[in-house]
Design a protein around this motif. Sequence first.
Motif, PDB file in Angstrom:
ATOM      1  N   SER A   1       0.786  -1.238  -0.061  1.00 23.12           N
ATOM      2  CA  SER A   1      -0.123  -0.152   0.126  1.00 23.12           C
ATOM      3  C   SER A   1       1.055   1.328   0.062  1.00 23.12           C
ATOM      4  O   SER A   1       0.403   2.202  -0.678  1.00 23.12           O
TER       5      SER A   1
ATOM      6  N   ALA B   1      -5.912  -0.414  -1.197  1.00 23.40           N
ATOM      7  CA  ALA B   1      -4.902   0.215  -2.060  1.00 23.40           C
ATOM      8  C   ALA B   1      -4.809  -0.118  -3.504  1.00 23.40           C
ATOM      9  O   ALA B   1      -4.804   0.755  -4.483  1.00 23.40           O
TER      10      ALA B   1
ATOM     11  N   GLY C   1       1.221   4.725  -2.784  1.00 25.11           N
ATOM     12  CA  GLY C   1       1.536   5.867  -2.428  1.00 25.11           C
ATOM     13  C   GLY C   1       2.632   6.518  -3.009  1.00 25.11           C
ATOM     14  O   GLY C   1       2.707   7.789  -3.686  1.00 25.11           O
TER      15      GLY C   1
ATOM     16  N   ILE D   1      -1.204   5.021   2.171  1.00 23.21           N
ATOM     17  CA  ILE D   1      -0.967   5.621   0.819  1.00 23.21           C
ATOM     18  C   ILE D   1      -0.429   6.892   1.457  1.00 23.21           C
ATOM     19  O   ILE D   1       0.685   7.256   0.990  1.00 23.21           O
TER      20      ILE D   1
END
Length: 683
Positions: A125, A170, A129, A425
């Motif tokens: 996840s 995510a 980001g 994220i």
Amino acid sequence: MVAFTPEPLDLKSIDTIRALAADVVAKANSGHPGAPMGLAAAAHVLWSRFLKANPKDSKWFARDRFVLSNGCALQYIILHLLGYKLTLDDLKAFRQVDSKTPGHPEYHHTDGVEVTTGPLGQGFSNAVGFAIAEAHLAATFNKEGFNIVDNYTYVFLGDGCLMEGVASEAASIAGHQRLGKLIAIYDDNHITIDGDTNVAFTEDVLKRFEAYGWHVAEVKNGNSNYEGIYNAIIEAQKVKDKPSLIKLETIIGYGSKQQGTHGVHGSPLKKDDIVQLKQAIGFPPEESFFVPREVYDLYGKIAEKGAFAQSKWEALFVEYGKKFPNEYAELSRRIKGELPQGWEQKLPVYKVGDPAVASRKLSETVLTAIHGTLPELFGGSADLTGSNLTRVKNDVDFQPPSSGLGNHAGRYFRYGVREHGMGAILNGLSAYGAILPYGGTFFNFVSYAAGAVRLAALSGHQVIWVATHDSIGLGEDGPTHQPVETAIHFRATPNLQVWRPADGNETSAAYLVAINSRTTPSILCLSRQNLPQLEGSTIAKAAKGGYVLHEVEGKEDLTIVSTGSEVSIVVEAAGKLSSDGLKIRVVSLPSWEIFDAQSQEYRLSVLRSGAPILSVEAYSTIGWERYSHEQFGLKGWGSSGPYDKVYAKFGLTGSNIAELGKKTIEFYRKKGGEVVSPLIKAF
């Protein structure tokens, strides 16, 4: 496509990684040798053919990002071979106290580690980001002929990561955003701690990710099919409008007697197993941590390619600066992590008599005021934009341009109902650099993201949570939405600032400190109901975490300390007690963590000895004994109804607090003796 070209040292390099994985875990008598042995080929192909990084400058901004979401020994071994600041002795100290090779990779601790991983699904996840950050900064700063921001994010993950819900959140976001620079390699070895994955995990992962909007591929014989791995990554790079998942079929613990079983997942190989492994690959069977010189030489050449790539980029960046000086200066500042000089002058200041406003609205006012001065602010909400008030008017949404909903230069992110995915994220956005991320939800639902918040605090990610509807004061939604125990949970988390501002100046102070705290996440707990502007509050005072809001002449009879929406109620109670001839001090304590960081002299001037201290807050009272002699708050859950009636039900009124104040004063007068500040401790 450039065809795969085998290198004479491919097999020896991969065998070196496998043998080192066995030795590293055996020396520690703890760890996971199976995944590193199974993923050795994929790691070697990725780093030797694709990944752009310079071991001599691990923070080079334009590097590709690599995240190992499902392990650690593999990453340490690769970093060592490439010449990062990780020696063979560091590998031998795996999982030992104060070593550079802890039980799971830790950000800011080991050179070359991009994010702290271990809790499964978080690293994957975080990688989403990273990809969002790359897309946003590329859209913001790149010009024709100058792709200054242009990197891939690669992530290795396993079955456990894919089972965790945070990864699903995510992955869904990544597919929606069409993040073509994100390439995930899924180690499909069919083993978890409990045994074969068929006991709990039988879904078709590729179909799931196709449904998310990902490009998917499958590679058989992932332990030896170097060309297949190479071609799958090449194909993934060609897909510009989708993230990619490569399902890599591997045998866990490849080369071990226990290969393909859960016995090699989380336990060291036995000595005879390590001996036979080394004999099979032609390594000295009794020699531990053996690395052939030619393997070091090969990885040295890989590192040199990374250094050359950096030198080319730096030359391009210089030319970029000549043609686009404003953009160059702005990106350079943000890469360095510096804030614009004087940005804090934009913070709103309030005076008594200004309208009463909910602190969630005060937060929106701050964001609006500083939005133009702090272009690195990149915010969003978990489908609560109209409640969190996190979107600045006329802001552009971060959306794939083809959607017609915005573009990737946009600074407002729609996370959907995905608090945990949002939190992880946000951590990735912060770790990427040049972005200051914030995200909004109800304070109660920050608990959904507690795993990500904990990792932010552990890692030192600067993430700001805009946590509205912060108490029973949200009213009608009732106990399911009203946080009671949430604050003490997060206040107990090291390196995490929890703010609960009582008015406009305190809200500005919360943002001031949160934005200046470059290695600390913050949670801003904000009210739904209106709060009056308080006499005695200032940004400077509140920025100390706690201060005397109302002082008295001479010796006080009682100090009442509170936070947030209860401070004005306490002020009302103090007025009632004063009319009875009692001297009442009022202290506002918007952030325990920041107050605790002040000098002992200052803290004792605020919560001093000589009179009892009563705390009041619409939360559980646990923890308040550190700051008060008597505590009043909630003993159970909240209630559904108009907020003022809910407050009245639980005794959070000026009249009731005044009565409690009288009881406190009478009790300590009868008790007699010196009343010592609760701050005075042996250590």
